[in-house]
Design a protein around this motif. Structure first.
Motif, PDB file in Angstrom:
ATOM      1  N   ARG A 260     -11.285   0.332   3.136  1.00  0.00           N
ATOM      2  CA  ARG A 260     -11.889  -0.689   2.258  1.00  0.00           C
ATOM      3  C   ARG A 260     -11.705  -2.079   2.848  1.00  0.00           C
ATOM      4  NH1 ARG A 260     -10.617  -4.438  -1.008  1.00  0.00           N
ATOM      5  NH2 ARG A 260      -8.350  -4.147  -0.816  1.00  0.00           N
ATOM      6  N   ARG A 261     -10.505  -2.342   3.351  1.00  0.00           N
ATOM      7  CA  ARG A 261     -10.239  -3.661   3.937  1.00  0.00           C
ATOM      8  C   ARG A 261     -11.102  -3.902   5.181  1.00  0.00           C
ATOM      9  NH1 ARG A 261      -3.641  -4.274   3.806  1.00  0.00           N
ATOM     10  NH2 ARG A 261      -3.366  -3.545   1.665  1.00  0.00           N
TER      11      ARG A 261
ATOM     12  N   THR B  82       0.837  -1.195   0.000  1.00  0.00           N
ATOM     13  CA  THR B  82       0.000   0.000   0.000  1.00  0.00           C
ATOM     14  C   THR B  82       0.875   1.249   0.000  1.00  0.00           C
ATOM     15  OG1 THR B  82      -1.688  -1.186   1.257  1.00  0.00           O
ATOM     16  CG2 THR B  82      -1.869   1.213   1.226  1.00  0.00           C
TER      17      THR B  82
ATOM     18  N   ASN C   8      -7.901   5.197   2.275  1.00  0.00           N
ATOM     19  CA  ASN C   8      -8.988   4.552   1.516  1.00  0.00           C
ATOM     20  C   ASN C   8      -8.811   3.032   1.436  1.00  0.00           C
ATOM     21  OD1 ASN C   8     -10.624   6.798   0.912  1.00  0.00           O
ATOM     22  ND2 ASN C   8      -9.229   7.430  -0.720  1.00  0.00           N
ATOM     23  N   GLU C   9      -7.563   2.593   1.264  1.00  0.00           N
ATOM     24  CA  GLU C   9      -7.297   1.158   1.167  1.00  0.00           C
ATOM     25  C   GLU C   9      -7.576   0.445   2.496  1.00  0.00           C
ATOM     26  OE1 GLU C   9      -6.215  -2.678   0.058  1.00  0.00           O
ATOM     27  OE2 GLU C   9      -6.954  -0.963  -1.100  1.00  0.00           O
TER      28      GLU C   9
ATOM     29  N   ILE D 277      -4.446   7.474  -0.376  1.00  0.00           N
ATOM     30  CA  ILE D 277      -4.503   6.086  -0.862  1.00  0.00           C
ATOM     31  C   ILE D 277      -4.483   5.121   0.324  1.00  0.00           C
ATOM     32  CG2 ILE D 277      -3.228   4.302  -2.153  1.00  0.00           C
ATOM     33  CD1 ILE D 277      -2.263   6.512  -4.039  1.00  0.00           C
ATOM     34  N   TRP D 278      -3.599   5.391   1.277  1.00  0.00           N
ATOM     35  CA  TRP D 278      -3.444   4.545   2.469  1.00  0.00           C
ATOM     36  C   TRP D 278      -4.764   4.476   3.245  1.00  0.00           C
ATOM     37  CZ3 TRP D 278       1.173   5.693   6.338  1.00  0.00           C
ATOM     38  CH2 TRP D 278       1.280   4.648   7.260  1.00  0.00           C
TER      39      TRP D 278
END
Length: 223
Positions: A218-219, A205, A214-215, A211-212
Motif C-alpha cells: 500500500r505504501r 506495522t 499488504n501495508e 498484514i506486513w
C-alpha cells in the motif's frame, strides 16, 4: 599502545553502563547496559580500527563486541573468521549487528548464506535466512523463490523463535517485492498464523506476514 587503547575503551564502556538500560536490554536477551546512541558516538570518535576491533571482540563483553562491529573493516575478515564470530555471538543484538553491518558487506556473504542456511543450529540458520532476505530485496536473480516458499511453508510453523522470525521476514519480503508470488506468500502467512498475535505498538506495522505485505505494498502504491 594497543593494550592501553583497549584498556581505555573498556574503561569508557564501563562508565557508560547504566543499570536501567541493562534491565531493559536483558529482557531481550542482551547482557549490557550501554545506550546505543552513546555507543555509536564513541565508535564515531574512534573511527575505523580493525586491530582494536579484534581485541574488543576477544573480550567476550557484549558492549565491547557491539563497538567492535561498528569500528571494524567488514571486508578485512576471512570467511572462517566470520563463521567463528557468528557462532560466538551469544546475544541477539551482537548476532544481528554482525550479520547486518559486517557479513552483508563481506565478499564472503553469499558463501556464508548458503552454508548457514543449511546449518543444524537454528540461530546460525537464522543468519542464513537474514542474508537470503537481503538477496530477495536487492539481488533476487538466481534465487528460486518458489523453492524458498516451499521450505517456509513446510518448516516455519515449528521452527525455533529466532529461525522462525528470520523465515517470516523472508516470507514477507518475497510478498512485498515480488508481485507474482504475493498471493501465495499471503496465503502461507494466513494458514500458518505465525506472529498473528504478536503485540505491536501503535504506529508500527505488525510482523504478521499478510498484514506486513499488504501495508508495505500500500505504501509503495501511495508514493
Amino acid at each position: 599502545m594497543a593494550e592501553t587503547a583497549l584498556a581505555q575503551v573498556m574503561a569508557e564502556l564501563a562508565e557508560l553502563e547504566d543499570p536501567k538500560t541493562r534491565e531493559v536490554n536483558e529482557r531481550h536477551g542482551d547482557d549490557h547496559g550501554v545506550n546505543l546512541s552513546k555507543l555509536r558516538a564513541l565508535a564515531k570518535r574512534l573511527k575505523t580500527q580493525q586491530e582494536l576491533a579484534g581485541q574488543l571482540w576477544k573480550t567476550d563483553d557484549t558492549a565491547a563486541r557491539l563497538l567492535a562491529i561498528l569500528i571494524c573493516r567488514p571486508k578485512a575478515f576471512e570467511r572462517d573468521e566470520l563463521d567463528a564470530m557468528l557462532r560466538e555471538a551469544r546475544t541477539p543484538k551482537v548476532h544481528d549487528w554482525l550479520v547486518n553491518y559486517v557479513v552483508k558487506k563481506s565478499p564472503h556473504s553469499e558463501e556464508l548464506r548458503l552454508a548457514w542456511s543449511a546449518d543444524p543450529d537454528p540461530v546460525v540458520a537464522s543468519a542464513g535466512w537474514a542474508l537470503t532476505t537481503e538477496r530477495v530485496a536487492k539481488k533476487p536473480d538466481g534465487l528460486d523463490l518458489t523453492a524458498l516458499l516451499d521450505v517456509i511453508e513446510a518448516e516455519m510453523k515449528d521452527a525455533p523463535d529466532r529461525l522462525q522470525w528470520a523465515m517470516n521476514h523472508c516470507l514477507a519480503q518475497i510478498g512485498i517485492e515480488h508481485a507474482e508470488h504475493r498471493t501465495r506468500a499471503i496465503d502461507i502467512g494466513e494458514r500458518l498464523g505465525v506472529l498473528k498475535d504478536y503485540p505491536t505498538p501503535p504506529g508500527c506495522t505488525s510482523p504478521f506476514a499478510p498484514i506486513w505485505i499488504n501495508e508495505m505494498v500500500r505504501r509503495q502504491h501511495a508514493e
